[in-house]
Design a protein around this motif. Structure first.
Motif, mmCIF file in Angstrom:
data_model
loop_
_atom_site.group_PDB
_atom_site.id
_atom_site.type_symbol
_atom_site.label_atom_id
_atom_site.label_comp_id
_atom_site.label_asym_id
_atom_site.label_seq_id
_atom_site.Cartn_x
_atom_site.Cartn_y
_atom_site.Cartn_z
ATOM 1 N N LEU A 61 46.884 32.673 66.437
ATOM 2 C CA LEU A 61 45.860 32.177 65.512
ATOM 3 C C LEU A 61 44.580 31.796 66.253
ATOM 4 N N GLY A 62 44.722 31.303 67.487
ATOM 5 C CA GLY A 62 43.562 31.006 68.317
ATOM 6 C C GLY A 62 42.775 32.266 68.638
ATOM 7 N N VAL A 63 43.490 33.353 68.935
ATOM 8 C CA VAL A 63 42.840 34.641 69.199
ATOM 9 C C VAL A 63 42.122 35.122 67.938
ATOM 10 N N VAL A 64 42.785 35.024 66.798
ATOM 11 C CA VAL A 64 42.174 35.449 65.528
ATOM 12 C C VAL A 64 40.909 34.637 65.247
ATOM 13 N N SER A 65 40.921 33.352 65.596
ATOM 14 C CA SER A 65 39.765 32.487 65.311
ATOM 15 C C SER A 65 38.542 32.829 66.165
ATOM 16 N N LEU A 66 38.708 33.665 67.174
ATOM 17 C CA LEU A 66 37.570 34.104 67.985
ATOM 18 C C LEU A 66 36.640 35.032 67.204
#
Length: 132
Positions: A61-66
């Protein structure tokens, strides 16, 4: 494919139940806590093309939030998350390493059904805060 904000929010809730997640092909997704005492099932607007194991859902989810408006391309070994020229390949985890529900959730018939709007819930929360 695009994934809606609502689906991403549901995925964030799933991350609070279990740190890993097995996306199943289709639009019905399930998760279960490691201790197997909490289970959740949801029918999503999106239909996923194939199974994809995510070992660390918070990291994913952190990667997606980029990205502000990412596109997801599910391949056989990884999902490509992209926006314009920016791309990240997120490699799937082996499904056998993940804690996943093996059975469908069978709930008894409800004794009470309650429909509550967001407006009513907000008023109740304000009243509860005012009354301590």
């Amino acid at each position: 494919m695009k994934i809606s904000k609502q689906t991403l929010d549901i995925t964030k809730n799933f991350a609070m139940i279990n740190s890993n997640f097995l996306i199943k092909a289709g639009n019905i997704q399930k998760t279960m806590s490691v201790s197997k005492d909490i289970m959740a099932e949801v029918e999503l607007a999106e239909t996923f093309p194939q199974e994809a194991g995510i070992f660390n859902l918070t990291e994913y989810l952190g990667v997606v939030s980029l990205f502000s408006s990412p596109e997801f391309d599910f391949g056989p070994k990884y999902v490509t998350i992209s926006e314009g020229k920016n791309k990240i390949k997120y490699v799937y985890s082996e499904a056998s390493l993940l804690t996943v529900p093996k059975k469908d959730i069978q709930m008894p018939a409800p004794d009470v059904i309650l429909e509550m709007t967001a407006e009513v819930l907000t008023k109740m929360q304000k009243a509860a805060a005012a009354l301590s």
